[in-house]
Design a protein around this motif. Structure first.
Motif, PDB file in Angstrom:
ATOM      1  N   ASN A  76     -43.425   1.694  20.688  1.00  0.00           N
ATOM      2  CA  ASN A  76     -44.788   1.391  20.295  1.00  0.00           C
ATOM      3  C   ASN A  76     -45.772   1.496  21.437  1.00  0.00           C
ATOM      4  N   MET A  77     -45.373   0.928  22.572  1.00  0.00           N
ATOM      5  CA  MET A  77     -46.250   0.959  23.746  1.00  0.00           C
ATOM      6  C   MET A  77     -46.490   2.400  24.160  1.00  0.00           C
ATOM      7  N   GLY A  78     -45.419   3.205  24.140  1.00  0.00           N
ATOM      8  CA  GLY A  78     -45.535   4.607  24.524  1.00  0.00           C
ATOM      9  C   GLY A  78     -46.504   5.352  23.612  1.00  0.00           C
ATOM     10  N   LEU A  79     -46.322   5.153  22.298  1.00  0.00           N
ATOM     11  CA  LEU A  79     -47.197   5.831  21.334  1.00  0.00           C
ATOM     12  C   LEU A  79     -48.650   5.380  21.491  1.00  0.00           C
ATOM     13  N   ALA A  80     -48.839   4.069  21.628  1.00  0.00           N
ATOM     14  CA  ALA A  80     -50.196   3.530  21.763  1.00  0.00           C
ATOM     15  C   ALA A  80     -50.858   4.096  23.015  1.00  0.00           C
ATOM     16  N   PHE A  81     -50.067   4.192  24.091  1.00  0.00           N
ATOM     17  CA  PHE A  81     -50.618   4.719  25.335  1.00  0.00           C
ATOM     18  C   PHE A  81     -51.025   6.192  25.157  1.00  0.00           C
ATOM     19  N   LEU A  82     -50.187   6.950  24.448  1.00  0.00           N
ATOM     20  CA  LEU A  82     -50.507   8.366  24.210  1.00  0.00           C
ATOM     21  C   LEU A  82     -51.803   8.505  23.416  1.00  0.00           C
ATOM     22  N   LEU A  83     -51.945   7.689  22.385  1.00  0.00           N
ATOM     23  CA  LEU A  83     -53.159   7.750  21.561  1.00  0.00           C
ATOM     24  C   LEU A  83     -54.383   7.373  22.399  1.00  0.00           C
ATOM     25  N   LEU A  84     -54.203   6.338  23.209  1.00  0.00           N
ATOM     26  CA  LEU A  84     -55.299   5.887  24.083  1.00  0.00           C
ATOM     27  C   LEU A  84     -55.708   7.010  25.038  1.00  0.00           C
ATOM     28  N   ALA A  85     -54.695   7.618  25.677  1.00  0.00           N
ATOM     29  CA  ALA A  85     -54.975   8.684  26.639  1.00  0.00           C
ATOM     30  C   ALA A  85     -55.641   9.873  25.943  1.00  0.00           C
TER      31      ALA A  85
END
Lengths: 138, 545
Positions: free
Chosen positions: B309-318
């Motif tokens: 989840n953290m990885g996906l959220a970070f990707l979306l944020l970036a």
């Protein structure tokens, strides 16, 4: 034949272990093998111990008691798990490697309906451990 | 409750300051089995909380109008009459946490002087963040900055001397630049230091009394300094039952609303029909994944999902940061932080406020909501935080997530607001709450992919709340034992989904129960204030060791 036996024990349910403990001691005496009693504990306070140090001490006392009772060479190894309900098997498998045991003797219940969904700990250890595994029923 | 037990915290012995109590963890438990299912449950917390929950669900279903009226009346009473109390308590929690960082009490290590952390920073941070507010960030990331910006732009209006507008503070009528700053400051206020201080207090109290004092990992343990041995009796039963109650209904209502929102997103993206069938399927799906996660346990399930989840959220944020108005977002990040500092004294002022709608409808609501979630999130954070020093713990639980929230809000809210200001694109501004995120993503490239990632994140964030919630309820109802049989956690996980489905299918069931959950924020605010006292007393005893 075997030099180092690992015996997983649940100190909270010692009454249910008598058969496996006897078998372990007999085999150790027969081959002159060393026994390492392994308990799986957790960091949170539980029924047995308030913290990991207390758990290790209790396990050590248990091993010393067994050594004296059966006249065998024994020590203890505490394996820690974050979520013992689901991680006992993994913790025990790590302990097999950590202790370098060549035989695991452990107690297991007679399989029932639920064992098709959740295999017993003994079954999982027998399936995955590199050492020989003796599962003692009853 | 003033006759506190002077023996509550005995003089420390050795390096671990164990509390000397005759209570044995699990001594009140019933160990039995129903058919092939083994049970190890606390008597009477398991039964009382289970039966009360069933009774409340039946009450809501049998008399929906009466229940709706009763719950919404209690909700209004709590958020309108006690707004000053929530705001003052929130300020106390933040100041108390900051005090712990700078005083020598911060040196105490959770789990004893030589304890080593159970989890790496990445795994630890992912879990506390996913349980804490993941889902809210998905939905409010665009919605809240946009709403405050719009209402601030609208300026103030009053009728009979009472403000009728929803603008924070004095608003910023017609002034775009000021409206953005005020809107972002208000959002950061609701998602920054204050909610995380609430979680930090509960988590620290539980971790301290469990890992350092040797008491069971359950809410009542934090009351030991005040109640002494009585904490194992009815006082403790009531506290633990309330915690189970707030956690299960909080999760069930969120699950219900989350399914509604995910359904709206799937409808927008794939044209999936909106209605109870899709929503029930979504809840069942989320519950099924959560079930697999709890069966795989803390390390194999919850942690893995949180990290994904953290990885996906970070990707979306970036992604949004890079393809969106990058420069405006980055300069905005610093500017919004400054705006937060600038407006914080007025936003957190508990008395003499004129912006009653904003104060009661937003701030007071949020504080009650965060507090009613605190037993669950706090207990989960405690479970994964052994081995950290108090200072490290507070910095990681209070400051780091606050900064991440500011960044998240700046990126998502900032982008949506820039779309309005620079491009005159108002779809996100006009859309209903659950669609604002997707409307904002519409203006960026690769919409189909990013919207899909958005929906996946919404769903996985629900799974991580549901699985960690089930573990927490299971531990509380097993009297603080973390090694209760597997069927118990399976039961709570399914029960939670079932309650959500039943309430979703009844008209207004979810909304009225949510009001009631929020009302539990009031008694829990008192619980949290007591916890501050307990933490202070407990840490001082540690220092002398």
């Amino acid at each position: 034949m075997f030099q180092h036996i690992m015996a997983p024990v649940d100190l909270a349910h010692q009454d249910r272990l008598s058969h496996a403990l006897k078998v372990t001691a007999d085999l150790a005496a027969h081959w002159g093998a060393k026994v390492t009693y392994v308990g799986v504990g957790t960091a949170t306070p539980g029924k047995l111990a308030h913290n990991p140090e207390e758990f290790k001490r209790l396990l050590g006392e248990f091993a010393a008691g067994q050594a004296e009772l059966h006249g065998i060479n024994a020590d203890a190894h505490a394996a820690m798990a974050h979520d013992p309900t689901t991680e006992v098997d993994d913790a025990l498998l790590r302990a097999v490697d950590a202790t370098g045991a060549d035989l695991v003797v452990m107690q297991s219940h007679v399989p029932g309906l639920m064992d098709y969904i959740w295999p017993s700990n003994g079954g999982k250890i027998a399936a995955h451990a590199r050492a020989s595994v003796l599962v003692v029923r009853g | 409750m003033s006759d506190s037990d002077p023996q509550g915290i005995p003089a420390p012995e050795g390096r671990a300051d164990l509390i000397d109590t005759d209570y044995e963890i699990g001594q009140d438990n019933i160990e039995t089995s129903i058919g092939p299912f083994g049970l190890d449950i606390h008597n009477p917390v398991f039964l009382i909380s289970g039966l009360t929950i069933v009774a409340f669900v039946f009450y809501t279903l049998a008399l929906p109008e009466q229940a709706g009226r009763a719950f919404s009346a209690s909700f209004d009473f709590v958020t309108q009459r006690f707004d000053w109390f929530f705001l003052s308590a929130g300020n106390i929690f933040v100041l108390f946490c900051l005090m712990l960082i700078v005083t020598p009490l911060g040196k105490v290590r959770l789990g004893g002087a030589e304890a080593t952390p159970d989890y790496s920073y990445v795994g630890w941070f992912a879990m506390l963040f996913a349980a804490g507010m993941g889902i809210g960030l998905m939905f409010y990331g665009v919605a809240e900055p946009m709403t405050h910006f719009s209402s601030a732009m609208g300026g103030i209006a009053s009728e009979g001397g009472v403000r009728t507008d929803w603008a924070p503070l004095g608003g910023a009528a017609g002034n775009e630049a000021d409206a953005v700053r005020l809107g972002m400051a208000a959002t950061i206020y609701h998602w920054g230091l204050h909610p995380w201080a609430i979680y930090a207090i509960v988590a620290l109290a539980l971790a301290l009394f469990s890992y350092n004092k040797g008491l069971p990992l359950t809410i009542r343990s934090a009351f030991y300094p005040l109640l002494g041995e009585r904490v194992w009796g009815w006082w403790g039963h009531v506290i633990d039952t309330l915690a189970v109650f707030a956690t299960l209904f909080g999760l069930a209502t969120s699950l219900g609303f989350g399914a509604t929102q995910a359904n709206a997103g799937l409808n927008e993206l794939f044209g999936l029909p909106v209605g109870p069938t899709t929503e029930v399927l979504l809840i069942s799906g989320i519950t099924a994944i959560a079930l697999i996660s709890v069966l795989r346990g803390l390390d194999g399930g919850v942690k893995v999902l949180s990290e994904i989840n953290m990885g996906l959220a970070f990707l979306l944020l970036a992604f949004v940061l890079i393809v969106g108005p990058t420069l405006a977002i980055l300069t905005g990040f610093l500017d919004y932080l400054l705006a937060y500092v600038q407006y914080l004294p007025s936003l957190s002022n508990p008395v003499g406020r004129e912006d009653v709608n904003f104060l009661q409808g937003w701030t007071s609501f949020y504080w009650a909501w965060w507090i009613s979630w605190s037993p669950f999130v706090g207990m989960f954070i405690a479970r994964v935080s052994r081995g950290r020093s108090v200072r490290e713990f507070i910095i990681a639980v209070l400051l780091v997530p606050s900064l991440v929230c500011v960044l998240w809000m700046s990126v998502f809210g900032g982008t949506a607001i820039q779309q309005v200001i620079q491009d005159g694109y108002t779809a996100a501004q006009d859309a209903p709450l659950e669609l604002k995120l997707f409307k904002m993503l519409d203006m960026l490239p690769l919409t189909a992919i990013t919207s899909l990632v958005g929906i996946v994140l919404v769903i996985v964030f629900f799974v991580t709340s549901s699985d960690s919630g089930s573990l927490v309820i299971d531990t509380i109802t097993a009297g603080g034992k973390v090694d209760a049989p597997v069927p118990q956690r399976v039961f709570w996980c399914i029960f939670e989904g079932a309650v959500a489905i039943v309430l979703l299918l009844s008209a207004g069931g979810l909304a009225s129960l949510q009001s009631m959950v929020i009302s539990t924020g009031l008694p829990f605010t008192l619980v949290l204030l007591v916890m501050c006292y307990a933490i202070w007393k407990g840490l001082r005893a540690e220092r002398r060791a």
